[in-house]
Design a protein around this motif. Structure first.
Motif, PDB file in Angstrom:
ATOM      1  N   THR A 115       0.827  -1.201   0.000  1.00 21.50           N
ATOM      2  CA  THR A 115       0.000   0.000   0.000  1.00 21.50           C
ATOM      3  C   THR A 115       0.863   1.254   0.000  1.00 21.50           C
ATOM      4  N   THR A 116       0.253   2.391  -0.323  1.00 20.54           N
ATOM      5  CA  THR A 116       0.886   3.691  -0.124  1.00 20.54           C
ATOM      6  C   THR A 116       0.642   4.135   1.305  1.00 20.54           C
ATOM      7  N   ALA A 117       1.715   4.488   1.998  1.00 19.12           N
ATOM      8  CA  ALA A 117       1.641   4.879   3.402  1.00 19.12           C
ATOM      9  C   ALA A 117       2.304   6.232   3.588  1.00 19.12           C
ATOM     10  N   ALA A 118       1.995   6.860   4.716  1.00 21.03           N
ATOM     11  CA  ALA A 118       2.646   8.110   5.102  1.00 21.03           C
ATOM     12  C   ALA A 118       2.901   8.075   6.593  1.00 21.03           C
ATOM     13  N   GLY A 119       3.973   8.735   7.000  1.00 21.68           N
ATOM     14  CA  GLY A 119       4.306   8.793   8.410  1.00 21.68           C
ATOM     15  C   GLY A 119       5.142  10.005   8.723  1.00 21.68           C
ATOM     16  N   VAL A 120       5.414  10.191  10.017  1.00 21.04           N
ATOM     17  CA  VAL A 120       6.099  11.391  10.468  1.00 21.04           C
ATOM     18  C   VAL A 120       6.992  11.049  11.648  1.00 21.04           C
ATOM     19  N   GLY A 121       8.141  11.699  11.719  1.00 19.95           N
ATOM     20  CA  GLY A 121       9.046  11.590  12.846  1.00 19.95           C
ATOM     21  C   GLY A 121       9.694  12.933  13.111  1.00 19.95           C
ATOM     22  N   PHE A 133       9.533   7.747  14.736  1.00 19.89           N
ATOM     23  CA  PHE A 133       8.752   7.736  13.498  1.00 19.89           C
ATOM     24  C   PHE A 133       7.527   6.840  13.674  1.00 19.89           C
ATOM     25  N   ARG A 134       6.379   7.317  13.173  1.00 20.70           N
ATOM     26  CA  ARG A 134       5.161   6.532  13.246  1.00 20.70           C
ATOM     27  C   ARG A 134       4.406   6.633  11.926  1.00 20.70           C
ATOM     28  N   THR A 135       3.823   5.541  11.517  1.00 21.22           N
ATOM     29  CA  THR A 135       2.955   5.536  10.347  1.00 21.22           C
ATOM     30  C   THR A 135       1.605   6.119  10.750  1.00 21.22           C
ATOM     31  N   VAL A 136       1.148   7.128  10.033  1.00 16.78           N
ATOM     32  CA  VAL A 136      -0.126   7.763  10.370  1.00 16.78           C
ATOM     33  C   VAL A 136      -1.219   7.451   9.355  1.00 16.78           C
ATOM     34  N   HIS A 137      -0.827   6.914   8.198  1.00 19.91           N
ATOM     35  CA  HIS A 137      -1.825   6.518   7.200  1.00 19.91           C
ATOM     36  C   HIS A 137      -1.293   5.315   6.431  1.00 19.91           C
ATOM     37  N   ALA A 138      -2.139   4.304   6.258  1.00 19.78           N
ATOM     38  CA  ALA A 138      -1.838   3.163   5.394  1.00 19.78           C
ATOM     39  C   ALA A 138      -3.149   2.685   4.796  1.00 19.78           C
ATOM     40  N   GLY A 139      -3.181   2.557   3.484  1.00 18.54           N
ATOM     41  CA  GLY A 139      -4.398   2.125   2.820  1.00 18.54           C
ATOM     42  C   GLY A 139      -4.457   0.626   2.673  1.00 18.54           C
ATOM     43  N   GLU A 140      -5.420   0.170   1.880  1.00 16.94           N
ATOM     44  CA  GLU A 140      -5.576  -1.247   1.615  1.00 16.94           C
ATOM     45  C   GLU A 140      -4.439  -1.748   0.720  1.00 16.94           C
ATOM     46  N   ILE A 160      -2.225  17.999   5.892  1.00 16.45           N
ATOM     47  CA  ILE A 160      -1.261  17.409   4.967  1.00 16.45           C
ATOM     48  C   ILE A 160      -2.012  16.669   3.877  1.00 16.45           C
ATOM     49  N   ALA A 161      -1.728  16.993   2.623  1.00 15.39           N
ATOM     50  CA  ALA A 161      -2.302  16.283   1.487  1.00 15.39           C
ATOM     51  C   ALA A 161      -1.348  15.173   1.070  1.00 15.39           C
ATOM     52  N   LEU A 162      -1.865  13.961   0.972  1.00 10.35           N
ATOM     53  CA  LEU A 162      -1.137  12.810   0.455  1.00 10.35           C
ATOM     54  C   LEU A 162      -1.809  12.370  -0.835  1.00 10.35           C
ATOM     55  N   THR A 163      -1.041  12.210  -1.906  1.00  7.80           N
ATOM     56  CA  THR A 163      -1.598  11.743  -3.168  1.00  7.80           C
ATOM     57  C   THR A 163      -1.258  10.270  -3.362  1.00  7.80           C
ATOM     58  N   ARG A 191      -2.336  17.092  11.348  1.00  6.94           N
ATOM     59  CA  ARG A 191      -0.939  16.916  11.729  1.00  6.94           C
ATOM     60  C   ARG A 191      -0.724  15.725  12.666  1.00  6.94           C
ATOM     61  N   ASP A 192      -1.771  15.321  13.381  1.00  5.67           N
ATOM     62  CA  ASP A 192      -1.647  14.143  14.233  1.00  5.67           C
ATOM     63  C   ASP A 192      -1.942  12.853  13.472  1.00  5.67           C
ATOM     64  N   GLY A 193      -2.214  12.970  12.171  1.00  8.95           N
ATOM     65  CA  GLY A 193      -2.474  11.808  11.340  1.00  8.95           C
ATOM     66  C   GLY A 193      -3.933  11.440  11.214  1.00  8.95           C
ATOM     67  N   SER A 194      -4.815  12.075  11.956  1.00  5.50           N
ATOM     68  CA  SER A 194      -6.241  11.779  11.856  1.00  5.50           C
ATOM     69  C   SER A 194      -6.804  12.356  10.561  1.00  5.50           C
ATOM     70  N   PRO A 195      -7.927  11.818  10.074  1.00  2.00           N
ATOM     71  CA  PRO A 195      -8.521  12.344   8.839  1.00  2.00           C
ATOM     72  C   PRO A 195      -8.899  13.811   8.999  1.00  2.00           C
ATOM     73  N   ALA A 196      -8.619  14.601   7.983  1.00  2.00           N
ATOM     74  CA  ALA A 196      -8.906  16.037   8.034  1.00  2.00           C
ATOM     75  C   ALA A 196     -10.174  16.410   7.301  1.00  2.00           C
ATOM     76  N   VAL A 197     -10.832  15.426   6.700  1.00  2.00           N
ATOM     77  CA  VAL A 197     -12.067  15.685   5.975  1.00  2.00           C
ATOM     78  C   VAL A 197     -12.948  14.451   6.106  1.00  2.00           C
ATOM     79  N   ALA A 198     -14.249  14.654   6.135  1.00  2.00           N
ATOM     80  CA  ALA A 198     -15.186  13.544   6.224  1.00  2.00           C
ATOM     81  C   ALA A 198     -16.419  13.868   5.391  1.00  2.00           C
ATOM     82  N   ARG A 199     -16.848  12.895   4.570  1.00  3.03           N
ATOM     83  CA  ARG A 199     -18.035  13.036   3.736  1.00  3.03           C
ATOM     84  C   ARG A 199     -18.865  11.766   3.856  1.00  3.03           C
ATOM     85  N   ASP A 200     -20.161  11.907   3.821  1.00  6.40           N
ATOM     86  CA  ASP A 200     -21.038  10.742   3.880  1.00  6.40           C
ATOM     87  C   ASP A 200     -20.729   9.793   2.723  1.00  6.40           C
ATOM     88  N   GLY A 201     -20.543   8.518   3.045  1.00  9.56           N
ATOM     89  CA  GLY A 201     -20.299   7.511   2.021  1.00  9.56           C
ATOM     90  C   GLY A 201     -18.873   7.441   1.530  1.00  9.56           C
TER      91      GLY A 201
END
Length: 367
Positions: A115-121, A133-140, A160-163, A191-201
């Motif tokens: 998967t594509t992942a992102a992290g910060v240290g 260093f910690r991984t803050v996002h990892a997809g399927e 933070i935008a991750l593409t 910045r803490d790695g939590s989702p910054a946007v939320a949409r129904d569905g």
């Protein structure tokens, strides 16, 4: 992975006068100077506030370049360096002086594949270690080593935008259209790695959908996010992704499949966004920077990018319309082979990474 001893012997910081070459551009003569050579497939570059800089190498190394030497930084995550995957982008937030944070994107093992992942240290005070260093996002996870994206951009609000890429699942693959999946998306993280946007569905954090393989991202001078992504056979795109929008892949495209078959439903479908600019045939755009004009006022607000298959540094002028979007200049020299990333240095010079040369180059007006 090579030992630190071997790495230090292979990478050299070069004096600004070494092997400089002049070339002609629309803004006059420019001098291109190698800064670092001996790199192995460099992928991303970003500057620290003191003018030193960080460079990633795809097989998993992070280098800090300062005081005449390129030094390995320990504490980076384990990556899956397979195919197009590995250690990818590096991003230094604007508050680095106080936070010491460094963000990385990379391909990582996941259920089902990679998967594509992102992290910060936090970069240690001596610059030798990325601490905690910690991984803050990892997809399927998906099998194979194609289409990971990925770039990191600090947005004006501090998120933070991750593409990401669509993972190259082939004709009929609709992962980029599924808002519950992370492939083929722009993802926004706090910045803490939590989702910054939320949409129904939609999966939390997913901002825009319908992207094929975003290999460049940057803010323009108004703070708007721009991206460049690879098409198939033709259809590379420059977009300005907005939250909640669908950018079409693989339903619409200005390219064709590699076997010559048409892609999806043509070039336009209601409810799907058109690119600001597109390329046909493909140039495989990578890296993105919008220029401040600090050293070259004629280029203020212009969009710079690299080409991975046509060996040039490109410039788009948003003030000059063309049939494909914007007027384009292609800056070519012996140094512009397979340009992976392009950034503006603090002094206003333009720096780019050449994969062919394993080098970092600096371009500035000739004296």
């Amino acid at each position: 992975m090579k030992s630190s001893l071997c790495l230090l012997s292979a990478v050299a910081l070069l004096p600004q006068s070494a092997m400089a070459a002049d070339l002609q551009t629309s803004a006059g003569a420019m001098t291109v100077t190698p800064v670092v050579d001996g790199l192995e497939e460099p992928w991303g570059l970003d500057f620290l506030p003191d003018g030193t800089f960080l460079v990633t190498e795809r097989d998993g190394r992070l280098l800090l370049v300062r005081d005449g030497a390129a030094e390995p930084v320990t504490g980076v995550p384990e990556v899956v360096a397979d195919g197009q995957g590995g250690l990818l982008d590096v991003m230094v937030p604007g508050d680095f002086a106080s936070s010491r944070e460094v963000w990385l994107s990379y391909s990582a093992a996941a259920d089902g594949g990679v998967t594509t992942a992102a992290g910060v240290g936090r970069l240690s005070e001596d610059g030798t270690t990325l601490e905690d260093f910690r991984t803050v996002h990892a997809g399927e996870g998906y099998p194979g080593g194609r289409h990971f994206g990925s770039r990191l951009v600090e947005m004006p609000d501090g998120s933070i935008a991750l593409t990401t890429g669509d993972r190259g699942t082939g004709p009929g693959g609709m992962e980029a259209q599924d808002p519950l999946l992370t492939a083929g998306k722009v993802i926004l993280l706090n910045r803490d790695g939590s989702p910054a946007v939320a949409r129904d569905g939609w999966r939390p954090g997913v901002s825009s959908i319908g992207h094929r393989n975003i290999q460049g991202a940057a803010l323009d001078l108004t703070g708007r996010l721009l991206t460049v992504e690879h098409g198939a056979q033709g259809g590379d795109e420059l977009n300005a992704p907005e939250t909640g929008r669908n950018y079409g892949w693989p339903e619409i495209s200005y390219g064709r499949n590699y076997n010559g078959d048409p892609i999806g439903r043509g070039t336009e479908v209601q409810g799907m966004e058109q690119p600001l600019h597109y390329w046909d045939p493909s140039i495989a755009p990578s890296g993105l920077m919008v220029y401040s004009g600090k050293l070259v006022p004629e280029w203020t607000g212009d969009i710079f990018f690299g080409s991975l298959n046509s060996n040039f540094l490109g410039r788009l002028d948003p003030d000059s319309p063309a049939s494909t979007g914007f007027a384009e200049e292609r800056i070519e020299s012996d140094q512009t082979g397979r340009v992976r990333d392009v950034v503006e240095a603090p002094d206003g010079s333009i720096w780019f990474l050449s994969v062919y040369d394993g080098a970092v180059y600096r371009m500035a007006p000739a004296e």
